[in-house]
Design an enzyme around this catalytic site. Sequence first.
Site, PDB file in Angstrom:
ATOM      1  N   ARG A 154       0.857  -1.181   0.000  1.00  0.00           N
ATOM      2  CA  ARG A 154       0.000   0.000   0.000  1.00  0.00           C
ATOM      3  C   ARG A 154       0.898   1.237   0.000  1.00  0.00           C
ATOM      4  O   ARG A 154       2.062   1.181   0.432  1.00  0.00           O
ATOM      5  CB  ARG A 154      -0.896   0.022   1.240  1.00  0.00           C
ATOM      6  CG  ARG A 154      -1.863  -1.150   1.359  1.00  0.00           C
ATOM      7  CD  ARG A 154      -2.696  -0.991   2.634  1.00  0.00           C
ATOM      8  NE  ARG A 154      -3.695  -2.054   2.782  1.00  0.00           N
ATOM      9  CZ  ARG A 154      -3.518  -3.152   3.506  1.00  0.00           C
ATOM     10  NH1 ARG A 154      -2.367  -3.339   4.153  1.00  0.00           N
ATOM     11  NH2 ARG A 154      -4.471  -4.068   3.605  1.00  0.00           N
ATOM     12  N   LYS A 178      -2.470  -2.091   7.824  1.00  0.00           N
ATOM     13  CA  LYS A 178      -3.654  -1.582   8.519  1.00  0.00           C
ATOM     14  C   LYS A 178      -3.821  -2.290   9.867  1.00  0.00           C
ATOM     15  O   LYS A 178      -3.502  -3.459  10.006  1.00  0.00           O
ATOM     16  CB  LYS A 178      -4.902  -1.794   7.652  1.00  0.00           C
ATOM     17  CG  LYS A 178      -4.959  -0.887   6.431  1.00  0.00           C
ATOM     18  CD  LYS A 178      -6.269  -1.066   5.684  1.00  0.00           C
ATOM     19  CE  LYS A 178      -6.366  -0.105   4.500  1.00  0.00           C
ATOM     20  NZ  LYS A 178      -7.641  -0.259   3.760  1.00  0.00           N
ATOM     21  N   HIS A 245      -1.412   2.383  -6.010  1.00  0.00           N
ATOM     22  CA  HIS A 245      -2.482   1.402  -5.822  1.00  0.00           C
ATOM     23  C   HIS A 245      -2.637   0.516  -7.054  1.00  0.00           C
ATOM     24  O   HIS A 245      -2.996  -0.665  -6.942  1.00  0.00           O
ATOM     25  CB  HIS A 245      -3.795   2.122  -5.507  1.00  0.00           C
ATOM     26  CG  HIS A 245      -4.637   1.400  -4.501  1.00  0.00           C
ATOM     27  ND1 HIS A 245      -4.136   0.939  -3.295  1.00  0.00           N
ATOM     28  CD2 HIS A 245      -5.940   1.029  -4.519  1.00  0.00           C
ATOM     29  CE1 HIS A 245      -5.093   0.343  -2.617  1.00  0.00           C
ATOM     30  NE2 HIS A 245      -6.203   0.369  -3.336  1.00  0.00           N
ATOM     31  N   ARG A 248      -0.139  -2.210  -6.804  1.00  0.00           N
ATOM     32  CA  ARG A 248      -0.578  -3.210  -5.835  1.00  0.00           C
ATOM     33  C   ARG A 248      -1.615  -4.140  -6.461  1.00  0.00           C
ATOM     34  O   ARG A 248      -1.547  -5.366  -6.309  1.00  0.00           O
ATOM     35  CB  ARG A 248      -1.153  -2.509  -4.604  1.00  0.00           C
ATOM     36  CG  ARG A 248      -1.762  -3.427  -3.545  1.00  0.00           C
ATOM     37  CD  ARG A 248      -2.126  -2.595  -2.315  1.00  0.00           C
ATOM     38  NE  ARG A 248      -3.060  -3.254  -1.421  1.00  0.00           N
ATOM     39  CZ  ARG A 248      -2.733  -4.112  -0.459  1.00  0.00           C
ATOM     40  NH1 ARG A 248      -1.459  -4.445  -0.304  1.00  0.00           N
ATOM     41  NH2 ARG A 248      -3.648  -4.644   0.321  1.00  0.00           N
ATOM     42  N   HIS A 271      -4.663  -8.680   3.747  1.00  0.00           N
ATOM     43  CA  HIS A 271      -6.110  -8.585   3.920  1.00  0.00           C
ATOM     44  C   HIS A 271      -6.534  -9.444   5.112  1.00  0.00           C
ATOM     45  O   HIS A 271      -6.190 -10.618   5.182  1.00  0.00           O
ATOM     46  CB  HIS A 271      -6.845  -9.076   2.669  1.00  0.00           C
ATOM     47  CG  HIS A 271      -6.752  -8.132   1.511  1.00  0.00           C
ATOM     48  ND1 HIS A 271      -6.991  -8.518   0.209  1.00  0.00           N
ATOM     49  CD2 HIS A 271      -6.454  -6.807   1.467  1.00  0.00           C
ATOM     50  CE1 HIS A 271      -6.841  -7.472  -0.591  1.00  0.00           C
ATOM     51  NE2 HIS A 271      -6.512  -6.431   0.147  1.00  0.00           N
ATOM     52  N   TYR A 280     -10.053 -10.113  -6.835  1.00  0.00           N
ATOM     53  CA  TYR A 280      -9.051 -10.440  -7.856  1.00  0.00           C
ATOM     54  C   TYR A 280      -9.401 -11.700  -8.627  1.00  0.00           C
ATOM     55  O   TYR A 280      -8.840 -11.948  -9.688  1.00  0.00           O
ATOM     56  CB  TYR A 280      -7.663 -10.549  -7.205  1.00  0.00           C
ATOM     57  CG  TYR A 280      -7.212  -9.229  -6.650  1.00  0.00           C
ATOM     58  CD1 TYR A 280      -6.795  -8.207  -7.492  1.00  0.00           C
ATOM     59  CD2 TYR A 280      -7.256  -8.979  -5.291  1.00  0.00           C
ATOM     60  CE1 TYR A 280      -6.416  -6.979  -6.994  1.00  0.00           C
ATOM     61  CE2 TYR A 280      -6.869  -7.751  -4.781  1.00  0.00           C
ATOM     62  CZ  TYR A 280      -6.460  -6.760  -5.640  1.00  0.00           C
ATOM     63  OH  TYR A 280      -6.099  -5.541  -5.138  1.00  0.00           O
TER      64      TYR A 280
END
Length: 312
Positions: A154, A178, A245, A248, A271, A280
Amino acid sequence: MAHPNAPLNQVVQQYLDYLAYNKRYSPHTINAYARDMQRLIETLEDQGHRTWADAQADTIRDAMVTARKTHLAPKSIQRILSSWRSFFTYLLQQNLVKLNPVNGIRAPKSPRKLPNSLDPDQISQVLNATIASDDPMAMRDKAMLELTYSCGLRLAELASLNVFDIDLTDASLIVTGKGNKTRQLPIGRQAIVALKLWLQQRGQLKCYDANALFINHRGQRMGLRGIQMRMANMAAAHGQHIHPHMLRHSFASHLLQSSGDLRAVQELLGHSNISTTQVYTHLDYQHLAKVYDKAHPRAQEKTPLKEKPNHD
Protein backbone atom coordinates in the site's frame (compact mmCIF):
# COMPACT_ATOMS: atom_id res chain seq x y z
CA MET A 1 -36.47 25.40 20.16
CA ALA A 2 -39.15 24.65 17.58
CA HIS A 3 -42.62 23.47 18.64
CA PRO A 4 -43.52 19.85 17.79
CA ASN A 5 -46.26 21.16 15.49
CA ALA A 6 -44.01 23.72 13.80
CA PRO A 7 -43.92 23.68 9.97
CA LEU A 8 -41.50 21.18 8.47
CA ASN A 9 -39.41 23.91 6.81
CA GLN A 10 -39.04 25.82 10.05
CA VAL A 11 -37.57 22.82 11.88
CA VAL A 12 -35.20 22.12 8.99
CA GLN A 13 -33.94 25.71 9.02
CA GLN A 14 -33.31 25.42 12.74
CA TYR A 15 -31.30 22.25 12.06
CA LEU A 16 -29.26 23.88 9.29
CA ASP A 17 -28.47 26.80 11.61
CA TYR A 18 -27.35 24.30 14.23
CA LEU A 19 -24.98 22.66 11.72
CA ALA A 20 -23.61 26.04 10.64
CA TYR A 21 -23.12 27.71 14.02
CA ASN A 22 -22.71 24.84 16.45
CA LYS A 23 -21.05 22.21 14.28
CA ARG A 24 -19.18 24.76 12.12
CA TYR A 25 -19.92 22.85 8.92
CA SER A 26 -18.81 24.43 5.65
CA PRO A 27 -21.31 26.20 3.36
CA HIS A 28 -20.85 23.40 0.81
CA THR A 29 -21.81 20.78 3.41
CA ILE A 30 -24.75 22.86 4.61
CA ASN A 31 -26.05 23.12 1.03
CA ALA A 32 -25.80 19.34 0.62
CA TYR A 33 -27.79 18.82 3.83
CA ALA A 34 -30.37 21.39 2.69
CA ARG A 35 -30.96 19.46 -0.55
CA ASP A 36 -31.35 16.20 1.33
CA MET A 37 -33.75 17.79 3.80
CA GLN A 38 -35.85 19.23 0.97
CA ARG A 39 -36.19 15.74 -0.50
CA LEU A 40 -37.33 14.52 2.93
CA ILE A 41 -39.89 17.33 3.26
CA GLU A 42 -41.33 16.46 -0.15
CA THR A 43 -41.57 12.82 0.89
CA LEU A 44 -43.56 13.67 4.01
CA GLU A 45 -45.82 16.13 2.21
CA ASP A 46 -46.55 13.61 -0.55
CA GLN A 47 -47.80 11.23 2.15
CA GLY A 48 -49.89 13.89 3.88
CA HIS A 49 -47.66 14.25 6.94
CA ARG A 50 -47.56 17.66 8.61
CA THR A 51 -45.12 17.11 11.47
CA TRP A 52 -41.83 15.28 11.81
CA ALA A 53 -43.37 12.98 14.41
CA ASP A 54 -45.59 11.61 11.64
CA ALA A 55 -42.60 10.09 9.87
CA GLN A 56 -42.39 6.31 10.20
CA ALA A 57 -40.04 3.66 8.85
CA ASP A 58 -42.50 2.99 5.99
CA THR A 59 -42.21 6.65 5.02
CA ILE A 60 -38.47 6.29 4.59
CA ARG A 61 -38.76 2.95 2.77
CA ASP A 62 -41.21 4.45 0.27
CA ALA A 63 -38.75 7.29 -0.34
CA MET A 64 -36.00 4.76 -1.03
CA VAL A 65 -38.21 2.90 -3.51
CA THR A 66 -38.86 6.18 -5.32
CA ALA A 67 -35.14 7.00 -5.34
CA ARG A 68 -34.32 3.65 -6.92
CA LYS A 69 -37.03 4.10 -9.55
CA THR A 70 -35.42 7.40 -10.56
CA HIS A 71 -32.11 5.50 -10.97
CA LEU A 72 -30.38 7.41 -8.18
CA ALA A 73 -26.93 5.95 -7.61
CA PRO A 74 -26.48 3.70 -4.55
CA LYS A 75 -23.83 6.05 -3.16
CA SER A 76 -26.25 8.98 -3.39
CA ILE A 77 -28.93 6.97 -1.59
CA GLN A 78 -26.41 6.04 1.10
CA ARG A 79 -25.54 9.71 1.58
CA ILE A 80 -29.20 10.73 1.77
CA LEU A 81 -30.00 8.08 4.38
CA SER A 82 -27.01 9.19 6.43
CA SER A 83 -28.22 12.81 6.30
CA TRP A 84 -31.73 11.84 7.31
CA ARG A 85 -30.50 9.62 10.13
CA SER A 86 -28.43 12.50 11.54
CA PHE A 87 -31.40 14.84 11.24
CA PHE A 88 -33.75 12.54 13.16
CA THR A 89 -31.07 12.04 15.82
CA TYR A 90 -31.12 15.81 16.25
CA LEU A 91 -34.95 15.78 16.45
CA LEU A 92 -34.76 13.13 19.18
CA GLN A 93 -32.40 15.33 21.15
CA GLN A 94 -34.87 18.21 20.77
CA ASN A 95 -37.80 15.99 21.87
CA LEU A 96 -39.57 16.63 18.56
CA VAL A 97 -39.90 12.92 17.74
CA LYS A 98 -40.01 9.72 19.77
CA LEU A 99 -38.09 7.49 17.37
CA ASN A 100 -35.61 7.60 14.51
CA PRO A 101 -37.46 6.07 11.53
CA VAL A 102 -34.24 5.78 9.52
CA ASN A 103 -32.61 3.34 11.95
CA GLY A 104 -32.62 -0.18 10.61
CA ILE A 105 -33.10 0.88 6.99
CA ARG A 106 -30.23 -0.15 4.77
CA ALA A 107 -29.15 1.56 1.60
CA PRO A 108 -28.50 -0.53 -1.53
CA LYS A 109 -24.92 -1.67 -1.85
CA SER A 110 -22.76 0.05 -4.43
CA PRO A 111 -21.56 -2.26 -7.18
CA ARG A 112 -18.00 -3.22 -6.45
CA LYS A 113 -15.69 -1.56 -8.93
CA LEU A 114 -12.90 -3.77 -10.14
CA PRO A 115 -9.48 -2.23 -9.51
CA ASN A 116 -7.43 -1.02 -12.46
CA SER A 117 -4.31 -3.00 -13.21
CA LEU A 118 -1.62 -3.11 -15.86
CA ASP A 119 -0.39 -6.08 -17.83
CA PRO A 120 3.21 -7.26 -17.21
CA ASP A 121 4.44 -5.74 -20.49
CA GLN A 122 3.17 -2.28 -19.55
CA ILE A 123 4.89 -2.45 -16.17
CA SER A 124 8.11 -3.81 -17.68
CA GLN A 125 8.18 -0.91 -20.12
CA VAL A 126 8.62 1.45 -17.17
CA LEU A 127 10.67 -0.73 -14.83
CA ASN A 128 13.15 -1.80 -17.53
CA ALA A 129 13.84 1.77 -18.65
CA THR A 130 17.43 2.95 -18.33
CA ILE A 131 18.06 5.21 -15.35
CA ALA A 132 20.83 7.83 -15.35
CA SER A 133 23.58 6.68 -12.97
CA ASP A 134 24.17 10.26 -11.78
CA ASP A 135 20.55 10.89 -10.76
CA PRO A 136 19.97 9.58 -7.21
CA MET A 137 16.33 10.67 -7.21
CA ALA A 138 15.63 8.62 -10.34
CA MET A 139 17.26 5.61 -8.68
CA ARG A 140 15.08 6.17 -5.64
CA ASP A 141 11.96 6.34 -7.82
CA LYS A 142 12.82 3.11 -9.59
CA ALA A 143 13.42 1.41 -6.25
CA MET A 144 10.01 2.59 -5.02
CA LEU A 145 8.31 1.29 -8.15
CA GLU A 146 10.12 -2.05 -8.08
CA LEU A 147 9.44 -2.58 -4.38
CA THR A 148 5.74 -1.66 -4.62
CA TYR A 149 5.15 -4.05 -7.51
CA SER A 150 7.39 -6.77 -6.05
CA CYS A 151 5.63 -6.81 -2.67
CA GLY A 152 2.15 -5.42 -3.41
CA LEU A 153 2.59 -2.61 -0.89
CA ARG A 154 0.00 0.00 0.00
CA LEU A 155 1.11 3.60 -0.49
CA ALA A 156 1.18 4.27 3.27
CA GLU A 157 3.17 1.06 3.84
CA LEU A 158 5.78 2.12 1.29
CA ALA A 159 6.11 5.61 2.79
CA SER A 160 6.51 4.26 6.34
CA LEU A 161 9.30 1.81 5.52
CA ASN A 162 12.53 2.18 7.48
CA VAL A 163 16.01 1.08 6.46
CA PHE A 164 16.04 -1.58 9.18
CA ASP A 165 12.80 -3.09 7.81
CA ILE A 166 14.73 -4.38 4.79
CA ASP A 167 16.86 -7.54 4.94
CA LEU A 168 18.80 -7.69 1.69
CA THR A 169 20.58 -10.91 2.67
CA ASP A 170 17.28 -12.70 3.30
CA ALA A 171 15.56 -10.80 0.44
CA SER A 172 12.64 -9.88 2.68
CA LEU A 173 11.06 -6.96 4.47
CA ILE A 174 8.83 -6.34 7.47
CA VAL A 175 5.91 -4.04 6.73
CA THR A 176 3.34 -2.53 9.07
CA GLY A 177 -0.12 -2.50 7.50
CA LYS A 178 -3.65 -1.58 8.52
CA GLY A 179 -4.54 -2.11 12.16
CA ASN A 180 -0.82 -1.86 13.01
CA LYS A 181 -0.41 -5.47 11.88
CA THR A 182 3.01 -6.52 10.61
CA ARG A 183 3.78 -9.08 7.95
CA GLN A 184 6.97 -10.39 6.36
CA LEU A 185 7.19 -10.30 2.59
CA PRO A 186 9.70 -11.68 0.08
CA ILE A 187 11.43 -9.18 -2.20
CA GLY A 188 11.99 -10.01 -5.87
CA ARG A 189 15.43 -10.07 -7.47
CA GLN A 190 14.96 -6.91 -9.55
CA ALA A 191 13.68 -5.00 -6.53
CA ILE A 192 16.75 -6.09 -4.54
CA VAL A 193 19.03 -4.74 -7.28
CA ALA A 194 17.17 -1.43 -7.37
CA LEU A 195 17.22 -1.13 -3.56
CA LYS A 196 20.97 -1.74 -3.37
CA LEU A 197 21.63 0.99 -5.95
CA TRP A 198 19.37 3.41 -4.10
CA LEU A 199 20.91 2.67 -0.69
CA GLN A 200 24.36 3.38 -2.11
CA GLN A 201 23.13 6.79 -3.29
CA ARG A 202 21.18 7.43 -0.09
CA GLY A 203 24.36 7.01 1.97
CA GLN A 204 25.91 9.96 0.12
CA LEU A 205 22.96 12.34 0.63
CA LYS A 206 22.12 14.62 3.53
CA CYS A 207 19.56 12.79 5.62
CA TYR A 208 17.56 14.32 8.45
CA ASP A 209 15.61 11.10 9.05
CA ALA A 210 18.13 8.34 9.66
CA ASN A 211 15.43 5.65 9.67
CA ALA A 212 13.44 6.55 6.54
CA LEU A 213 14.12 4.22 3.62
CA PHE A 214 12.99 6.74 1.01
CA ILE A 215 13.93 10.40 1.45
CA ASN A 216 13.34 13.48 -0.71
CA HIS A 217 15.91 15.98 -1.97
CA ARG A 218 15.69 17.82 1.37
CA GLY A 219 16.71 14.70 3.27
CA GLN A 220 13.27 14.16 4.79
CA ARG A 221 11.00 11.11 4.60
CA MET A 222 9.01 10.96 1.37
CA GLY A 223 5.35 11.91 1.86
CA LEU A 224 2.38 10.16 0.27
CA ARG A 225 1.74 12.90 -2.27
CA GLY A 226 5.42 13.12 -3.19
CA ILE A 227 5.58 9.38 -3.89
CA GLN A 228 2.46 9.53 -6.05
CA MET A 229 3.81 12.42 -8.10
CA ARG A 230 7.25 10.88 -8.64
CA MET A 231 5.78 7.54 -9.74
CA ALA A 232 3.33 9.28 -12.07
CA ASN A 233 6.09 11.38 -13.65
CA MET A 234 8.38 8.41 -14.17
CA ALA A 235 5.58 6.38 -15.76
CA ALA A 236 4.41 9.30 -17.95
CA ALA A 237 7.94 9.65 -19.35
CA HIS A 238 7.45 6.16 -20.81
CA GLY A 239 3.89 6.57 -22.01
CA GLN A 240 2.19 4.88 -19.06
CA HIS A 241 -0.18 5.92 -16.27
CA ILE A 242 0.83 4.37 -12.97
CA HIS A 243 -0.01 5.08 -9.36
CA PRO A 244 0.92 3.02 -6.26
CA HIS A 245 -2.48 1.40 -5.82
CA MET A 246 -2.45 0.29 -9.46
CA LEU A 247 0.89 -1.45 -8.87
CA ARG A 248 -0.58 -3.21 -5.84
CA HIS A 249 -3.57 -4.38 -7.87
CA SER A 250 -1.31 -5.51 -10.70
CA PHE A 251 0.84 -7.46 -8.24
CA ALA A 252 -2.24 -9.26 -6.89
CA SER A 253 -3.86 -10.06 -10.22
CA HIS A 254 -0.61 -11.24 -11.87
CA LEU A 255 0.21 -13.45 -8.90
CA LEU A 256 -3.26 -14.95 -8.85
CA GLN A 257 -3.20 -15.57 -12.60
CA SER A 258 0.08 -17.47 -12.23
CA SER A 259 -0.57 -19.39 -9.01
CA GLY A 260 -4.33 -19.50 -8.46
CA ASP A 261 -3.56 -19.45 -4.71
CA LEU A 262 -6.07 -17.00 -3.24
CA ARG A 263 -4.98 -17.62 0.35
CA ALA A 264 -1.36 -16.81 -0.43
CA VAL A 265 -2.35 -13.58 -2.19
CA GLN A 266 -4.50 -12.68 0.84
CA GLU A 267 -1.50 -13.09 3.16
CA LEU A 268 0.82 -11.12 0.90
CA LEU A 269 -1.64 -8.24 0.57
CA GLY A 270 -2.34 -8.17 4.29
CA HIS A 271 -6.11 -8.58 3.92
CA SER A 272 -7.78 -9.64 7.18
CA ASN A 273 -10.77 -11.03 5.29
CA ILE A 274 -10.46 -13.21 2.20
CA SER A 275 -13.62 -11.65 0.75
CA THR A 276 -11.55 -8.51 0.14
CA THR A 277 -9.06 -10.54 -1.87
CA GLN A 278 -11.75 -12.32 -3.89
CA VAL A 279 -12.20 -9.25 -6.09
CA TYR A 280 -9.05 -10.44 -7.86
CA THR A 281 -10.76 -13.65 -8.87
CA HIS A 282 -12.94 -11.46 -11.09
CA LEU A 283 -9.84 -9.89 -12.60
CA ASP A 284 -8.44 -13.37 -13.12
CA TYR A 285 -11.63 -14.46 -14.87
CA GLN A 286 -11.51 -11.38 -17.12
CA HIS A 287 -7.93 -12.28 -18.07
CA LEU A 288 -8.89 -15.87 -18.81
CA ALA A 289 -11.91 -14.75 -20.84
CA LYS A 290 -9.74 -12.50 -22.99
CA VAL A 291 -7.26 -15.32 -23.58
CA TYR A 292 -10.13 -17.65 -24.50
CA ASP A 293 -11.71 -15.18 -26.91
CA LYS A 294 -8.37 -14.57 -28.58
CA ALA A 295 -7.11 -18.13 -28.76
CA HIS A 296 -9.96 -20.62 -28.86
CA PRO A 297 -10.92 -21.54 -32.43
CA ARG A 298 -14.62 -21.76 -31.60
CA ALA A 299 -14.67 -18.37 -29.86
CA GLN A 300 -13.98 -16.47 -33.08
CA GLU A 301 -16.19 -18.46 -35.42
CA LYS A 302 -19.28 -16.70 -36.61
CA THR A 303 -22.52 -18.44 -35.80
CA PRO A 304 -23.86 -19.92 -39.04
CA LEU A 305 -27.20 -18.65 -40.22
CA LYS A 306 -30.03 -21.02 -39.52
CA GLU A 307 -31.50 -22.64 -42.57
CA LYS A 308 -34.92 -21.41 -43.48
CA PRO A 309 -37.58 -24.09 -43.02
CA ASN A 310 -38.71 -25.71 -46.20
CA HIS A 311 -42.50 -25.40 -46.51
CA ASP A 312 -42.68 -27.02 -49.92
